[in-house]
Design a protein around this motif. Structure first.
Motif, mmCIF file in Angstrom:
data_model
loop_
_atom_site.group_PDB
_atom_site.id
_atom_site.type_symbol
_atom_site.label_atom_id
_atom_site.label_comp_id
_atom_site.label_asym_id
_atom_site.label_seq_id
_atom_site.Cartn_x
_atom_site.Cartn_y
_atom_site.Cartn_z
ATOM 1 N N MET A 193 41.067 62.380 72.068
ATOM 2 C CA MET A 193 39.864 62.128 71.292
ATOM 3 C C MET A 193 39.457 60.658 71.404
ATOM 4 S SD MET A 193 39.176 65.058 70.268
ATOM 5 C CE MET A 193 40.121 66.542 70.622
ATOM 6 N N ALA A 194 38.173 60.433 71.525
ATOM 7 C CA ALA A 194 37.659 59.069 71.650
ATOM 8 C C ALA A 194 37.999 58.264 70.396
ATOM 9 C CB ALA A 194 36.139 59.099 71.870
ATOM 10 N N GLY A 195 38.493 57.089 70.595
ATOM 11 C CA GLY A 195 38.793 56.200 69.481
ATOM 12 C C GLY A 195 40.176 56.362 68.893
ATOM 13 N N ALA A 196 40.885 57.398 69.289
ATOM 14 C CA ALA A 196 42.230 57.613 68.747
ATOM 15 C C ALA A 196 43.213 56.648 69.408
ATOM 16 C CB ALA A 196 42.671 59.054 68.971
ATOM 17 N N GLN A 197 43.902 55.876 68.608
ATOM 18 C CA GLN A 197 44.889 54.929 69.107
ATOM 19 C C GLN A 197 46.290 55.469 68.819
ATOM 20 O OE1 GLN A 197 44.023 51.128 67.346
ATOM 21 N NE2 GLN A 197 42.219 50.789 68.643
ATOM 22 N N MET A 198 46.980 55.861 69.854
ATOM 23 C CA MET A 198 48.298 56.465 69.704
ATOM 24 C C MET A 198 49.368 55.383 69.570
ATOM 25 S SD MET A 198 47.103 59.450 69.830
ATOM 26 C CE MET A 198 48.585 60.459 69.763
ATOM 27 N N ASN A 199 50.413 55.721 68.831
ATOM 28 C CA ASN A 199 51.465 54.739 68.567
ATOM 29 C C ASN A 199 52.752 54.992 69.337
ATOM 30 O OD1 ASN A 199 52.503 56.963 67.184
ATOM 31 N ND2 ASN A 199 51.802 56.215 65.188
ATOM 32 N N GLY A 200 52.794 56.018 70.173
ATOM 33 C CA GLY A 200 53.977 56.282 70.983
ATOM 34 C C GLY A 200 55.048 57.115 70.314
ATOM 35 N N VAL A 201 54.730 57.761 69.198
ATOM 36 C CA VAL A 201 55.707 58.609 68.508
ATOM 37 C C VAL A 201 55.997 59.851 69.342
ATOM 38 C CG1 VAL A 201 56.060 60.094 66.489
ATOM 39 C CG2 VAL A 201 55.144 57.790 66.200
ATOM 40 N N ARG A 202 57.274 60.215 69.432
ATOM 41 C CA ARG A 202 57.697 61.415 70.159
ATOM 42 C C ARG A 202 58.418 62.364 69.196
ATOM 43 N NH1 ARG A 202 58.422 60.395 75.932
ATOM 44 N NH2 ARG A 202 57.845 58.237 76.427
ATOM 45 N N TRP A 203 58.197 63.653 69.396
ATOM 46 C CA TRP A 203 58.844 64.681 68.571
ATOM 47 C C TRP A 203 59.966 65.326 69.370
ATOM 48 C CZ3 TRP A 203 57.338 65.522 63.525
ATOM 49 C CH2 TRP A 203 56.144 64.937 63.132
ATOM 50 N N ARG A 204 61.097 65.588 68.697
ATOM 51 C CA ARG A 204 62.249 66.161 69.397
ATOM 52 C C ARG A 204 62.998 67.129 68.501
ATOM 53 N NH1 ARG A 204 65.227 61.182 72.476
ATOM 54 N NH2 ARG A 204 66.464 62.926 73.243
ATOM 55 N N ASP A 205 63.501 68.173 69.105
ATOM 56 C CA ASP A 205 64.436 69.088 68.445
ATOM 57 C C ASP A 205 65.814 68.446 68.538
ATOM 58 O OD1 ASP A 205 66.203 71.031 67.693
ATOM 59 O OD2 ASP A 205 65.607 72.501 69.211
ATOM 60 N N TYR A 206 66.412 68.109 67.378
ATOM 61 C CA TYR A 206 67.660 67.361 67.385
ATOM 62 C C TYR A 206 68.702 68.016 66.495
ATOM 63 C CZ TYR A 206 69.357 62.929 69.285
ATOM 64 O OH TYR A 206 69.982 61.978 70.052
ATOM 65 N N HIS A 207 68.558 69.321 66.272
ATOM 66 C CA HIS A 207 69.396 69.982 65.275
ATOM 67 C C HIS A 207 70.869 70.055 65.673
ATOM 68 C CE1 HIS A 207 68.973 73.409 68.035
ATOM 69 N NE2 HIS A 207 70.026 73.927 67.422
ATOM 70 N N SER A 208 71.165 69.962 66.963
ATOM 71 C CA SER A 208 72.552 70.098 67.417
ATOM 72 C C SER A 208 73.191 68.770 67.774
ATOM 73 C CB SER A 208 72.603 71.038 68.633
ATOM 74 O OG SER A 208 71.829 70.494 69.704
ATOM 75 N N ILE A 209 72.482 67.677 67.567
ATOM 76 C CA ILE A 209 72.991 66.364 67.955
ATOM 77 C C ILE A 209 72.968 65.433 66.754
ATOM 78 C CG2 ILE A 209 72.738 64.436 69.566
ATOM 79 C CD1 ILE A 209 71.064 66.286 71.332
#
Length: 957
Positions: free
Chosen positions: A134-150
């Motif tokens: 989307m125009a104007g959206a400034q992303m911050n580099g956040v990543r989502w991860r499944d980490y339930h086993s670690i």
């Protein structure tokens, strides 16, 4: 009265027909710079123990269903939300507008929660991708991860084995392991088989983020119960939560949360952007220093489990040029480098002051050798909005002997905004409600217990209620708003060692005298300390009268005329507080007659005493008595477990320092002043080493008793206290101090630690909150039980059990058995000539102890000659007495002693010391923080004559 089943702890009593828990009456609460909980090293970090800590910490500080929560804390534009929703609803998107559901994500609860992890991560990643286009959206580099086993990485070897199900991270590549400090948002998927609420599990993750990340102001968290979602904010005042919503039925709310997480600035996601990092070096060139001024955040540098290999950098207001002491420049700032953490574990709390303490240098002095840099102490804390900044008290008092000095202080600024919970973090979100119970069982919930306002209440079937949504009933207390807190920092130029680590009785008495004189100087300026404790009086190592000790930690002080906070009727560190303040009643004492056992506590006077100067004097008496009972020698505590014995010492310790309930403890203290028998029993518990201080205890009790029985004149009371310490100092100066072998070893170890403080320019991995509990008395490795008692880091004796503060027992750990002092280091210590604590390491005075000064007769008393029998376990572990020759020690003697060691203790001096204040040196300041005790209060006693002195006379000293 019916009860609800709790996951842990006691059940809450309930009103008939109203199935909501009732909070325990708290009456008088203690707000202190000490957390009233077990010491950090005593608490083994297991998940269930952490759960109990959180329940106790947040007993009445969790608020749910907060109106406007999502809109206020995720201020994403409606236009962006609508654009993302439109894109997701197009063919090939992930939302089916016709069936009103997110495709590939379940509507109903699956057989196993495992089936939710991957679909949820895929869904939020799709929304993140749509947002990025989307125009104007400034992303911050956040990543989502499944980490339930670690299990996330931690530098704390005692970290609990808990794993968040899903995490939003920053600064970690997809193929890298994730440390707790890089987790921005933990997610808990509600488990069908778990009895407790999902929120309680989520709070463990949020707690761990605070524990590991010193540059975190607040933490967001998410609970997913299939399609039901709730969002929570953990800041330093407690927890706020949104209403539960269905992500299928309210897709725009879901988009607002996810888009907000991936587009908000890191400061708006909890990151403390006022803290940056620079690479660790022993010495910096001017060009390296210029490059280091470019801000770099901790998530932008590599993370290693072994240690932090970088320094923290902060900006602080600069003292205003030409202005009075304590006046800060409103515009000009200076940088400080935090190079060693002294106490950071208390920053892990969700609700509290979260105090952290560091050693610091001026940034501009990094080009100098470490030993030439000016040393400071930085204190980072979240104070109550209604309290003054601690620096304001130092400014008001001015420069005085016996009072710590400050360099800079102010409110922390994050992204050019003052870091306040109410305005910056909660964005002026208004909350006034009843708090929620967070440890109610989620099994077998009755229909009538479900609030009418909760989703799915009309289903008429509660079989899956505890699965589809957390049941968090309201606690039956009046509606209230959470108290605000402000993030502030203080730079100190004073440091020392806590009074309980005195190297001799004379050093301790001299230190208490000078600290009392400093307390009087503050009171003359209109400042009442209100929180004297064993860690708020520091020995400086100076031999100059007036500068041998100082008072620190004016967090809970008041300037005369300041209003008492509505929720803060009393303050102090519980074991050392006056009985009048604990009970909320005046002592009913006669100036001319002792009471008998038949006399009862009189509750007739219901006027609560106001904390004033004589209550601080009483605190000083309790500190001295605590040391005399709980310590067995110079910087030596009694054996582990002695306080649990049924002997005299254990009984007296529990009676006057650890009695259950505020009122009971206060009544016990009253008895000691009112009844000679009780005071006599208490004196019988004094250790043999401290028997010479019994006359001082008698004198101080008499002064206090006469004052409480008639009236206190401030000048006369201070003068009498100071004279009592002077008389004792004179008496001790004429005697020799006899030490057995254990006491020698403790003396030498403490002396060595003080030397280490002077030479401590090497950074060590920052200490984490909870180390494994110390083993029982006996042999551990190559250390004997007696040797264990001299090591402060593992000290888990009476100091920990007085509900003191949860801190480690020393600013520096005991040196390892192989530690030696280099010739250059010894020369630096020997050649130091300045008097008193210095602000330059190169001017540092030699550490207190026999290795740096001439000593007279040297002898050690045989154990068999001790008049006071120690607790049973102590007798068996006291080493055999040793006799040594008398010897004067000049520089050569000190040099020899500094390399001499015995066992694991690196001795810095002779085996026996004449009573004296010893040499001089400089140590690290002790940290402070917040805790809150709960218990009864109220009541009163017979009215007493006015104890306030009239006018301000001359200095009583």
């Amino acid at each position: 009265m019916s009860t609800l089943r709790l996951v842990g702890g006691n059940a809450h009593p309930l009103h008939p027909l109203v199935n909501t828990p009732v909070a325990e009456f708290k009456g008088s609460q203690i707000f202190s710079s000490h957390a009233h909980s077990a010491a950090a090293y005593e608490r083994v970090w297991k998940a269930n123990q952490l759960e109990n800590d959180i329940v106790n910490e947040l007993a009445e500080d969790v608020f749910c269903d907060v109106d406007g929560f999502l809109k206020a804390l995720f201020p994403v534009s409606n236009t962006l939300v609508e654009k993302v929703f439109t894109r997701a609803s197009k063919p090939g998107g992930c939302y089916d507008s016709f069936s009103k559901q997110w495709m590939d994500y379940p509507i109903n609860s699956p057989a196993q929660e495992l089936e939710l992890y991957a679909p949820f991560v895929a869904l939020v990643q799709s929304i993140t991708n749509y947002t990025s286009r989307m125009a104007g959206a400034q992303m911050n580099g956040v990543r989502w991860r499944d980490y339930h086993s670690i299990m996330p990485l931690s530098r704390d070897p005692g970290a609990p084995e808990i794993r968040p199900d899903i995490i939003a991270t920053i600064g970690v590549a997809n193929n890298e392991s994730v440390p707790w400090s890089r987790i921005l948002v933990p997610v808990e998927v509600k488990k069908q088989k778990r009895e407790g609420p999902a929120l309680l599990q989520l709070l463990k993750y949020m707690h761990m983020v605070f524990h590991e990340a010193v540059d975190r102001c607040f933490v967001f968290g998410i609970v997913i119960a299939c399609a039901n979602m709730s969002v929570y904010l953990a800041d330093r005042t407690g927890v706020l939560g949104s209403s539960v919503f269905n992500i299928h039925k309210e897709p725009r709310l879901f988009i607002r949360v996810i888009a907000g997480i991936c587009t908000s600035s890191l400061a708006n996601l909890g990151w403390d952007t006022s803290m940056t990092v620079i690479r660790e070096r022993k010495k910096y060139t001017l060009s390296q220093l210029r490059l280091s001024k470019k801000p770099q955040f901790s998530y932008q540098v590599p993370w290693t489990v072994e240690r932090e290999d970088y320094y923290w950098v902060i900006d602080m207001p600069k003292p205003k040029e030409g202005a009075d002491y304590g006046v800060m420049d409103e515009k000009d700032t200076e940088k400080f480098v935090l190079y060693k953490a002294l106490n950071v574990q208390r920053g892990e709390v969700i609700r509290g002051r979260a105090t952290r303490i560091w050693k610091a240098w001026l940034f501009d002095e990094l080009t100098l050798p470490p030993e030439d840099r000016q040393l400071f102490i930085m204190k980072d804390t979240w104070r109550d909005d209604e309290r003054r900044l601690e620096g304001e008290f130092y400014k008001h008092i001015g420069r005085h002997d016996g009072v710590a000095t400050t360099r800079s202080y102010g409110v922390v600024s994050v992204d050019d905004k003052e870091d306040k919970v109410v305005t910056r973090i909660r964005r002026d979100l208004q909350v006034c409600a009843k708090p929620r119970c967070i440890n109610i069982s989620q099994k077998d919930i009755l229909l009538e217990t479900i609030p009418l306002s909760t989703p799915d209440r009309t289903r008429g079937n509660t079989t899956d209620y505890g699965i589809l949504i957390d049941y968090l009933p309201r606690i039956e207390v009046p509606e209230r708003s959470p108290r605000g807190r402000t993030h502030s920092r203080l730079i100190m130029g004073s440091y020392g060692w806590p009074i309980k680590y005195a190297l001799s009785l004379l050093e301790m008495v001299q230190a208490m005298h000078d600290a009392l004189a400093g307390h009087w100087a503050a009171y003359e300026k209109g400042v009442t300390h209100r929180d004297l404790s064993d860690t708020n009086i520091l020995i400086t190592g100076s031999k100059e009268v007036g500068r041998r000790a100082m008072v620190i930690d004016f967090d809970y002080a008041k300037i005369l005329g300041d209003a008492t906070l509505a929720e803060d009727p009393i303050s102090g560190t519980r074991p050392f507080m006056s009985g009048e303040i604990l009970t909320g009643q005046r002592y009913s004492l006669s100036a001319n007659a002792e009471l008998s056992d038949d006399d009862q506590h009189d509750d007739a006077n219901n006027v609560r005493p106001v904390h004033t100067f004589y209550h601080d004097l009483e605190s000083l008496f309790w500190i001295l008595l605590w040391i005399c009972i709980c310590r067995a020698g110079p910087a030596l505590r009694r054996l582990d477990g002695w306080e649990a014995d049924d002997g005299v010492a254990g009984d007296q310790y529990k009676r006057y320092f650890k009695a259950p309930g505020l009122k009971q403890l206060g009544y016990n203290k009253y008895d000691l002043f009112a009844l000679p028998k009780y005071f006599g029993d208490c004196l019988s518990a004094v250790t043999t080493y401290h028997r010479p201080l019994v006359p001082l205890l008698r004198s101080l009790r008499k002064i206090l008793r006469n004052g409480y029985g008639g009236h206190f004149n401030e000048v006369e009371a201070y003068r009498a206290f100071l004279q009592a310490f002077k008389d004792t100092e004179q008496s001790l100066s004429d005697q020799d101090e006899e030490l057995n072998e254990d006491q020698q070893r403790a003396f030498q170890a403490e002396e060595r630690r003080r030397e280490a403080d002077l030479m401590d320019w090497e950074r060590t991995p920052r200490k984490m909150a909870r180390q494994e509990a110390a083993p029982d008395v006996g042999k551990v490795g190559n250390q004997s039980a007696a040797e264990q008692r001299t090591g402060r880091v593992n000290e888990a004796g009476p100091a920990a059990d007085t509900d003191s503060d949860g801190r480690e027992e020393s600013p520096t750990p005991l040196p390892p058995p192989t530690a030696t002092t280099s010739r250059a280091e010894r020369k630096l210590i020997q050649d130091a000539m300045a008097s008193g604590p210095s602000t330059r390491a190169s001017q540092a005075l030699p550490p207190t102890g026999v290795s740096m000064q001439s000593m007279s007769r040297v002898s050690v008393a045989p154990t068999a000659s001790e008049a006071q029998s120690p607790p049973p376990s102590e007798t068996s572990q006291t080493s055999a007495p040793v006799q040594t020759k008398s010897k004067k020690r000049g520089r050569e003697g000190a040099d020899d002693a500094s390399v001499a060691g015995e066992g694991s203790e690196q001795g810095g001096g002779a085996k026996r010391a004449k009573r004296g204040s010893g040499g001089r040196g400089r140590g690290s300041a002790r940290g402070s923080g917040n805790g809150r005790g709960r218990g009864g209060g109220g009541g009163g006693s017979r009215s007493q004559p006015d104890r306030k002195g009239k006018g301000r006379a001359v200095d009583p000293s």
